[in-house]
Write an enzyme that holds these catalytic residues in place. Structure first.
Site, short mmCIF file in Angstrom:
data_model
loop_
_atom_site.label_atom_id
_atom_site.label_comp_id
_atom_site.label_asym_id
_atom_site.label_seq_id
_atom_site.Cartn_x
_atom_site.Cartn_y
_atom_site.Cartn_z
N ALA A 150 -8.61 109.84 -9.27
CA ALA A 150 -9.25 110.74 -8.31
C ALA A 150 -8.28 111.10 -7.19
O ALA A 150 -7.19 110.53 -7.07
CB ALA A 150 -10.49 110.07 -7.74
N GLY A 159 -10.46 108.49 -12.72
CA GLY A 159 -11.19 109.73 -12.96
C GLY A 159 -10.69 110.50 -14.17
O GLY A 159 -11.45 111.23 -14.80
N GLU A 180 -12.51 109.01 -16.98
CA GLU A 180 -13.92 109.39 -16.89
C GLU A 180 -14.12 110.81 -17.43
O GLU A 180 -15.10 111.09 -18.13
CB GLU A 180 -14.39 109.27 -15.45
N GLU A 192 -10.18 101.22 -10.56
CA GLU A 192 -10.70 101.49 -9.21
C GLU A 192 -10.97 100.24 -8.39
O GLU A 192 -10.83 100.25 -7.16
CB GLU A 192 -11.99 102.32 -9.31
N VAL A 243 21.96 79.87 -3.61
CA VAL A 243 22.19 78.43 -3.68
C VAL A 243 21.26 77.71 -2.70
O VAL A 243 20.44 78.33 -2.02
CB VAL A 243 23.67 78.08 -3.39
N LYS A 286 26.47 77.55 1.49
CA LYS A 286 26.41 79.01 1.48
C LYS A 286 27.72 79.61 2.00
O LYS A 286 28.22 80.62 1.46
CB LYS A 286 25.22 79.50 2.32
#
Length: 715
Positions: free
Chosen positions: A68, A114, A117, A139, A402, A409
């Site tokens: 829709a 929709g 539908e 929906e 890590v 790091k």
């Protein structure tokens, strides 16, 4: 041939009309009022022109119709408006059904909401057998129900029980599965075959009528009074409540539509649907969900938070440092979209183990016929498991994944930057450590940013992009483009401790621990979390995250703040964390014991919790516990917005739902405040602060909004 702005129409020698819907300015067709006017004109011709023997509806776009017009629905303010909209649409569909001539839907692609539908109001439905195409009524995911006859035509085609499952879950089917359920008439392999089958059906059924307009029609499997269906409908509400906990009225309304409508003739049943559709449209839940999960999510995906002047780009070769659970998951989702991946770890065994994670997922998909052996092998060939940093040469992007340790790091950053190109982007997958601090060891801090993935990476939809003090706009844009490239949703946040998601998520878990320390029964805490709409209660979630990791983050934060000469704020829940996780060594789910005991797939609250923290005689109400869990999160999200940690309302709301599962029916952490109203939020926050401490004092930005009658909105 006739043509207007929205469709082309041609009639063949046999008198069968072909209408090709193609809305200008849209990538997909949606049921706008002007498109339906064009369809109404076709129906009128079908009714009046004897030479027009039948009608085939198809699309000029890759999909058929995807739903829709949400803009139209969003403008509805009253139940009367919503009811009239549903009735007008269904009146047109009923004219089409009863015109006495065949109307066939030729579904050339995805058909949702929709669109389906409208297709169900046709006398037959053929679809191209494309496994990527989706057919369904989703929906409910926006707090709505199918309002164009879907709740009544679907059960009359496939039965009440199957319809109940599809609509309350918003399930999307492949064409082959839709055919198996009886939703489609047949499949085709090409567009030409699709249209030919639709025309042939029209010629073979010149006086087509819907089954429910035929004398003696029975709903497949029985109507609402049949014993088998009565049994299903008697347990459906309790099953739905076990998952939704009454937070999604659309689910209840769908069940009511099915029960009531399937006792009536089609016309009265459609009117029943219109009433429940109207109730959904004006509900706060649908407004919350449409605002956030439609408008704000689409704004993010269209690049609302991306720098505008940087050309779009794609990653061709990706390096990943660390082949643990996060690194392995990032490798899989990247290789899946065609990126070459270098998966690096300290040992070849660990690197291969990380690659094996992808193999496991692919083998599972292969066993379910969701991929082929050729596609599986091709994806695995794109992942190089290695220990050699030299293999990172040529990478556009390197992601460090890590352990949350600054020294580790830093070492990985230096080694990677020694071999990658000067313009390559380096990202850290840290969940808590400030990016600006991590970038200090980088020789190109402008190319450094945070990409915080969530576990498991292959399932979680969000990536939090963290911008450091020196991160350039180009680097942010390249990170943003990569996140979209792998099919994830990016939110952009500024650098701070815990960023946005980890910082606010922690308030939820820690509030649960604080309640336990106060003598609230652990079962009551967990029930409150679920009733609030969270996907997992706080104590269980702390077990999932690991008490050990939370203790590590807490200790790291304490050391960092002390180094900066700042005081570490001790949360009342931390003592519980240190007692259960630290002293007693109950570190969570992976250890087999935490706040819960784990036995295989089963878990139960650790009985000794009530010995360690005896429940007080007078227990708080569930409403108060729910308020504490929700207000603490929303207030912290507001503080993050106030401090410019999170850059937009959309990022805050989507980040809260996709990142840590903030109750979706509330529309996100800031929408929770909007829906309640700033003044009510401030008043209740102050009540909670008097009872439970200063952490509940309302954020200054909300106090200001209350004074000005404002709300959280993006410009």
């Amino acid at each position: 041939m006739t043509q207007n702005k929205f469709l082309t129409f041609e009639v063949d020698a046999a008198g069968i009309g072909l209408a090709t819907l193609d809305q200008p300015g849209r990538a997909m067709n949606v049921l706008t009022p002007v498109l339906m006017e064009a369809v109404a004109a076709l129906v009128e011709r079908l009714e009046k022109e004897d030479s027009l023997k039948g009608l085939v509806l198809t699309s000029g776009k890759p999909s058929f119709i995807v739903g829709a017009d949400i803009d139209q629905l969003n403008q509805i303010t009253t139940i009367d408006q919503a009811f009239r909209l549903g009735e007008e649409l269904k009146a047109l569909m009923r004219r089409m059904e009863k015109c006495g001539k065949p109307v066939v839907a030729a579904l050339n692609g995805t058909t949702l909401g929709g669109g389906l539908e409208l297709a169900m109001a046709c006398h037959a439905r053929f679809a191209i057998d494309d496994p990527k195409a989706k057919i369904g009524l989703p929906e409910v995911k926006l707090g709505l129900l199918p309002g164009g006859g879907g709740t009544q035509r679907l059960p009359r085609l496939i039965g009440i029980q199957k319809s109940l499952e599809l609509m309350t879950q918003g399930t999307e089917l492949s064409p082959a599965k839709a055919l198996g359920l009886g939703l489609l008439t047949g499949l085709a392999t090409t567009r030409e075959e699709l249209l030919q089958k639709a025309r042939d059906w029209c010629l073979a059924n010149p006086k087509a009528a819907q089954p429910w307009d035929t004398k003696g029609f029975r709903i497949p499997g029985g109507d609402s009074k049949s014993p088998a269906v009565v049994q299903v409908l008697s347990i459906a509400p309790s099953m739905a409540n076990a998952k939704a906990h009454g937070n999604y009225p659309a689910i209840t309304h769908i069940m009511s539509c099915l029960f009531e409508g399937c006792l009536l003739d089609i016309d009265n049943a459609l009117q029943v649907e219109s009433r429940y559709f109207a109730a959904c449209i004006v509900s706060q839940v649908s407004k919350n969900m449409i605002g956030t999960l439609w408008y704000q999510l689409n704004a993010i995906k269209k690049g609302q938070s991306r720098p505008k002047d940087v050309p779009a780009g794609k990653v061709k070769k990706l390096g990943i440092l660390g082949a643990g659970m996060m690194g392995a998951g990032i490798a899989y989702v990247s290789a899946k979209v065609g990126i070459d991946v270098v998966l690096l770890d300290a040992t070849q065994e660990n690197a291969e183990k990380g690659k094996a994670y992808s193999q496991g997922l692919l083998d599972k998909a292969l066993s379910r016929s969701k991929t082929t052996q050729e596609k599986r092998d091709a994806l695995l060939a794109r992942i190089l498991a290695t220990t050699r940093y030299e293999d990172l040469q040529g990478c556009d992007l390197v992601i460090e994944a890590v352990f949350e340790d600054r020294a580790i790091k830093a070492e990985c950053t230096r080694k990677a930057e020694a071999v990658i190109a000067a313009d390559a982007v380096f990202a850290s997958n840290t969940s808590t450590l400030p990016i600006t601090g991590l970038a200090q060891v980088s020789s190109r801090p402008a190319n450094f940013l945070g990409l915080h993935f969530f576990s498991p990476v292959d399932k979680m939809p969000l990536v939090e992009i963290i911008v450091g003090e020196k991160t350039s706009e180009e680097t942010l844009a390249r990170g943003f483009d990569y996140v979209l490239q792998i099919g994830k949703t990016p939110i952009v946040v500024n650098d701070s401790r815990g960023f946005y998601t980890s910082r606010v998520f922690a308030t939820y878990v820690m509030e649960g621990l604080a309640m336990l320390a106060e003598g609230v029964h652990p079962r009551s805490i967990e029930v409150a979390g679920i009733k609030a709409g969270m996907p997992m209660p706080p104590l269980a979630l702390q077990d999932e995250v690991s008490l050990g990791l939370s203790l590590h983050v807490s200790d790291q934060t304490r050391r960092d703040l002390e180094a900066e000469g700042k005081t570490y704020p001790v949360h009342p829940g931390e003592a519980v964390l240190r007692k259960v996780g630290g002293e007693l060594g109950r570190l969570g789910k992976k250890a087999g014991k935490g706040f819960y005991d784990y036995e295989g797939k089963e878990k139960s609250l650790w009985p000794e919790l009530t010995t360690l923290y005896p429940p007080r005689a007078e227990q708080p109400t569930q409403e108060e516990l729910v308020d504490r869990l929700m207000f603490i999160q929303a207030n912290e999200a507001a503080r993050c917005f106030e401090e410019r940690v999170v850059r937009s309302v959309a990022d805050a709301n989507i980040g809260s739902i996709f990142g840590w599962g903030f109750a979706p029916h509330q529309g996100g952490a800031l929408q929770f405040i909007n829906a309640m109203g700033a003044q009510r939020f401030v008043d209740r926050s102050r009540e909670l602060a008097k009872l439970h401490g200063a952490r509940f004092e309302p954020a200054a930005v909300v106090v200001k909004m209350a004074q000005e009658g404002a709300r959280f909105e993006d410009a």
